[in-house]
Design a protein around this motif. Structure first.
Motif, PDB file in Angstrom:
ATOM      1  N   HIS A  12       0.827  -1.205   0.000  1.00  0.00           N
ATOM      2  CA  HIS A  12       0.000   0.000   0.000  1.00  0.00           C
ATOM      3  C   HIS A  12       0.863   1.257   0.000  1.00  0.00           C
ATOM      4  O   HIS A  12       0.498   2.280  -0.584  1.00  0.00           O
ATOM      5  CB  HIS A  12      -0.952  -0.005   1.197  1.00  0.00           C
ATOM      6  CG  HIS A  12      -2.093  -0.952   1.039  1.00  0.00           C
ATOM      7  ND1 HIS A  12      -3.082  -0.770   0.100  1.00  0.00           N
ATOM      8  CD2 HIS A  12      -2.393  -2.113   1.667  1.00  0.00           C
ATOM      9  CE1 HIS A  12      -3.959  -1.760   0.171  1.00  0.00           C
ATOM     10  NE2 HIS A  12      -3.553  -2.590   1.106  1.00  0.00           N
ATOM     11  N   ALA A  13       2.026   1.205   0.656  1.00  0.00           N
ATOM     12  CA  ALA A  13       2.925   2.354   0.656  1.00  0.00           C
ATOM     13  C   ALA A  13       3.433   2.660  -0.748  1.00  0.00           C
ATOM     14  O   ALA A  13       3.719   3.806  -1.087  1.00  0.00           O
ATOM     15  CB  ALA A  13       4.099   2.114   1.595  1.00  0.00           C
ATOM     16  N   LEU A  14       3.528   1.642  -1.573  1.00  0.00           N
ATOM     17  CA  LEU A  14       4.007   1.834  -2.938  1.00  0.00           C
ATOM     18  C   LEU A  14       2.995   2.550  -3.816  1.00  0.00           C
ATOM     19  O   LEU A  14       3.331   3.013  -4.899  1.00  0.00           O
ATOM     20  CB  LEU A  14       4.338   0.482  -3.571  1.00  0.00           C
ATOM     21  CG  LEU A  14       5.620  -0.185  -3.097  1.00  0.00           C
ATOM     22  CD1 LEU A  14       5.670  -1.612  -3.603  1.00  0.00           C
ATOM     23  CD2 LEU A  14       6.835   0.584  -3.591  1.00  0.00           C
ATOM     24  N   THR A  15       1.739   2.615  -3.382  1.00  0.00           N
ATOM     25  CA  THR A  15       0.730   3.209  -4.242  1.00  0.00           C
ATOM     26  C   THR A  15       1.036   4.667  -4.551  1.00  0.00           C
ATOM     27  O   THR A  15       0.675   5.164  -5.604  1.00  0.00           O
ATOM     28  CB  THR A  15      -0.668   3.119  -3.602  1.00  0.00           C
ATOM     29  OG1 THR A  15      -0.652   3.797  -2.339  1.00  0.00           O
ATOM     30  CG2 THR A  15      -1.077   1.681  -3.406  1.00  0.00           C
ATOM     31  N   GLN A  43      -4.804   2.324  -8.912  1.00  0.00           N
ATOM     32  CA  GLN A  43      -5.365   1.437  -9.928  1.00  0.00           C
ATOM     33  C   GLN A  43      -4.976   1.891 -11.333  1.00  0.00           C
ATOM     34  O   GLN A  43      -4.684   1.059 -12.205  1.00  0.00           O
ATOM     35  CB  GLN A  43      -6.883   1.375  -9.801  1.00  0.00           C
ATOM     36  CG  GLN A  43      -7.359   0.601  -8.584  1.00  0.00           C
ATOM     37  CD  GLN A  43      -8.868   0.522  -8.516  1.00  0.00           C
ATOM     38  OE1 GLN A  43      -9.582   1.289  -9.154  1.00  0.00           O
ATOM     39  NE2 GLN A  43      -9.377  -0.422  -7.732  1.00  0.00           N
ATOM     40  N   ALA A  44      -4.961   3.195 -11.552  1.00  0.00           N
ATOM     41  CA  ALA A  44      -4.572   3.707 -12.869  1.00  0.00           C
ATOM     42  C   ALA A  44      -3.124   3.352 -13.189  1.00  0.00           C
ATOM     43  O   ALA A  44      -2.796   3.003 -14.331  1.00  0.00           O
ATOM     44  CB  ALA A  44      -4.776   5.219 -12.923  1.00  0.00           C
ATOM     45  N   GLU A  45      -2.241   3.431 -12.184  1.00  0.00           N
ATOM     46  CA  GLU A  45      -0.841   3.085 -12.420  1.00  0.00           C
ATOM     47  C   GLU A  45      -0.674   1.582 -12.644  1.00  0.00           C
ATOM     48  O   GLU A  45       0.144   1.150 -13.462  1.00  0.00           O
ATOM     49  CB  GLU A  45       0.027   3.552 -11.246  1.00  0.00           C
ATOM     50  CG  GLU A  45      -0.034   5.054 -10.977  1.00  0.00           C
ATOM     51  CD  GLU A  45       0.155   5.891 -12.228  1.00  0.00           C
ATOM     52  OE1 GLU A  45       0.947   5.507 -13.106  1.00  0.00           O
ATOM     53  OE2 GLU A  45      -0.506   6.929 -12.342  1.00  0.00           O
ATOM     54  N   LEU A  46      -1.470   0.784 -11.914  1.00  0.00           N
ATOM     55  CA  LEU A  46      -1.439  -0.653 -12.158  1.00  0.00           C
ATOM     56  C   LEU A  46      -1.865  -0.956 -13.590  1.00  0.00           C
ATOM     57  O   LEU A  46      -1.270  -1.800 -14.260  1.00  0.00           O
ATOM     58  CB  LEU A  46      -2.379  -1.376 -11.188  1.00  0.00           C
ATOM     59  CG  LEU A  46      -1.848  -1.731  -9.808  1.00  0.00           C
ATOM     60  CD1 LEU A  46      -2.942  -2.426  -9.002  1.00  0.00           C
ATOM     61  CD2 LEU A  46      -0.620  -2.613  -9.891  1.00  0.00           C
ATOM     62  N   ARG A  47      -2.898  -0.267 -14.051  1.00  0.00           N
ATOM     63  CA  ARG A  47      -3.376  -0.473 -15.415  1.00  0.00           C
ATOM     64  C   ARG A  47      -2.263  -0.190 -16.432  1.00  0.00           C
ATOM     65  O   ARG A  47      -2.123  -0.895 -17.429  1.00  0.00           O
ATOM     66  CB  ARG A  47      -4.569   0.422 -15.701  1.00  0.00           C
ATOM     67  CG  ARG A  47      -5.860  -0.127 -15.211  1.00  0.00           C
ATOM     68  CD  ARG A  47      -6.478  -1.089 -16.226  1.00  0.00           C
ATOM     69  NE  ARG A  47      -7.411  -1.987 -15.557  1.00  0.00           N
ATOM     70  CZ  ARG A  47      -7.185  -3.247 -15.290  1.00  0.00           C
ATOM     71  NH1 ARG A  47      -6.029  -3.798 -15.630  1.00  0.00           N
ATOM     72  NH2 ARG A  47      -8.067  -3.994 -14.697  1.00  0.00           N
ATOM     73  N   LYS A  48      -1.463   0.853 -16.188  1.00  0.00           N
ATOM     74  CA  LYS A  48      -0.360   1.169 -17.093  1.00  0.00           C
ATOM     75  C   LYS A  48       0.673   0.037 -17.106  1.00  0.00           C
ATOM     76  O   LYS A  48       1.141  -0.370 -18.165  1.00  0.00           O
ATOM     77  CB  LYS A  48       0.307   2.482 -16.681  1.00  0.00           C
ATOM     78  CG  LYS A  48      -0.568   3.709 -16.866  1.00  0.00           C
ATOM     79  CD  LYS A  48       0.113   4.948 -16.298  1.00  0.00           C
ATOM     80  CE  LYS A  48      -0.825   6.156 -16.334  1.00  0.00           C
ATOM     81  NZ  LYS A  48      -0.215   7.335 -15.696  1.00  0.00           N
ATOM     82  N   LEU A  49       1.028  -0.446 -15.917  1.00  0.00           N
ATOM     83  CA  LEU A  49       2.015  -1.516 -15.824  1.00  0.00           C
ATOM     84  C   LEU A  49       1.503  -2.794 -16.474  1.00  0.00           C
ATOM     85  O   LEU A  49       2.204  -3.428 -17.271  1.00  0.00           O
ATOM     86  CB  LEU A  49       2.360  -1.766 -14.356  1.00  0.00           C
ATOM     87  CG  LEU A  49       3.319  -2.919 -14.066  1.00  0.00           C
ATOM     88  CD1 LEU A  49       4.659  -2.720 -14.774  1.00  0.00           C
ATOM     89  CD2 LEU A  49       3.528  -3.076 -12.559  1.00  0.00           C
ATOM     90  N   PHE A  50       0.262  -3.165 -16.146  1.00  0.00           N
ATOM     91  CA  PHE A  50      -0.299  -4.385 -16.726  1.00  0.00           C
ATOM     92  C   PHE A  50      -0.472  -4.246 -18.238  1.00  0.00           C
ATOM     93  O   PHE A  50      -0.273  -5.200 -18.989  1.00  0.00           O
ATOM     94  CB  PHE A  50      -1.650  -4.711 -16.078  1.00  0.00           C
ATOM     95  CG  PHE A  50      -1.578  -5.070 -14.614  1.00  0.00           C
ATOM     96  CD1 PHE A  50      -0.361  -5.320 -13.987  1.00  0.00           C
ATOM     97  CD2 PHE A  50      -2.734  -5.157 -13.854  1.00  0.00           C
ATOM     98  CE1 PHE A  50      -0.299  -5.651 -12.635  1.00  0.00           C
ATOM     99  CE2 PHE A  50      -2.689  -5.495 -12.511  1.00  0.00           C
ATOM    100  CZ  PHE A  50      -1.476  -5.740 -11.902  1.00  0.00           C
TER     101      PHE A  50
END
Length: 201
Positions: free
Chosen positions: A18-21, A112-119
């Motif tokens: 969570h800290a990485l978010t 979530q938006a950053e996860l979407r970019k990575l995925f």
């Protein structure tokens, strides 16, 4: 060596995730947004567009490509999962994926938006091949190939790749080690019964 955290650290790992978010995901997003924007132009230049893919059936956040990614990541990151008999491996991976999905779904919109970019990056063959060295689909990737790409990202001088590797490893390992069914395989007796009951009363 690929990461293989002890289940006693699952809660601490979840807090670190969570800290990485705010920190790690931001680095991922800044580093990969331009690359993803370039690949997004390809369908437009070809005169076609695709609707946003819906989550995999039964899940809230992970799309089919994301599920394929984590099915490749889990046995590469978790030794005892890779060594489990195929039926047990399939069951544990299924349950771990549900934990990963729940973790992603519980994050804020920015994370979530950053996860979407990575995925999205890892689902795009040209970029996946260039940055991970893995050309085939994730379903055809071997644990050794996945471990090699994670090791390269963690050793990279680029903060974006370091952060991306940490996010992927944390999501996979916390998703797995949160499973009570996974504890016995690595010698963890489980939480103190009285403390567990008090926390979940």
């Amino acid at each position: 060596m690929h990461p293989n955290p002890h289940p006693r650290r699952a809660a601490a790992d979840a807090d670190a995730l969570h800290a990485l978010t705010r920190r790690g995901f931001l680095k991922v997003g800044l580093g990969f947004s331009a690359a993803l924007a370039c690949t997004a132009l390809v369908p437009s230049l070809a005169g076609c567009s695709s609707a946003e893919t819906a989550p995999q059936a039964g899940l809230s956040f992970l799309r089919p490509d994301d599920v394929a990614l984590f099915r490749a990541l889990l046995p590469a990151i978790v030794t005892e999962l890779a060594e489990a008999p195929p039926p047990r491996q399939a069951l544990l991976a299924h349950d771990a994926l549900r934990n990963i999905d729940a973790t992603c779904a519980a994050m804020g919109a920015g994370a979530q938006a950053e996860l979407r970019k990575l995925f999205g990056l890892l689902a795009t063959m040209p970029l996946r091949w260039a940055l991970t060295g893995i050309r085939p689909e994730w379903s055809a990737a071997t644990p050794a190939q996945v471990q090699a790409f994670l090791a390269r990202w963690r050793a990279s001088r680029l903060a974006t790749l370091n952060a991306g590797a940490v996010v992927l490893v944390k999501l996979a390992s916390v998703g797995y080690y949160a499973l009570p069914a996974a504890w016995a395989g690595c010698g963890y007796p489980g939480p103190n019964a009285a403390v567990y009951q008090a926390l979940h009363a």
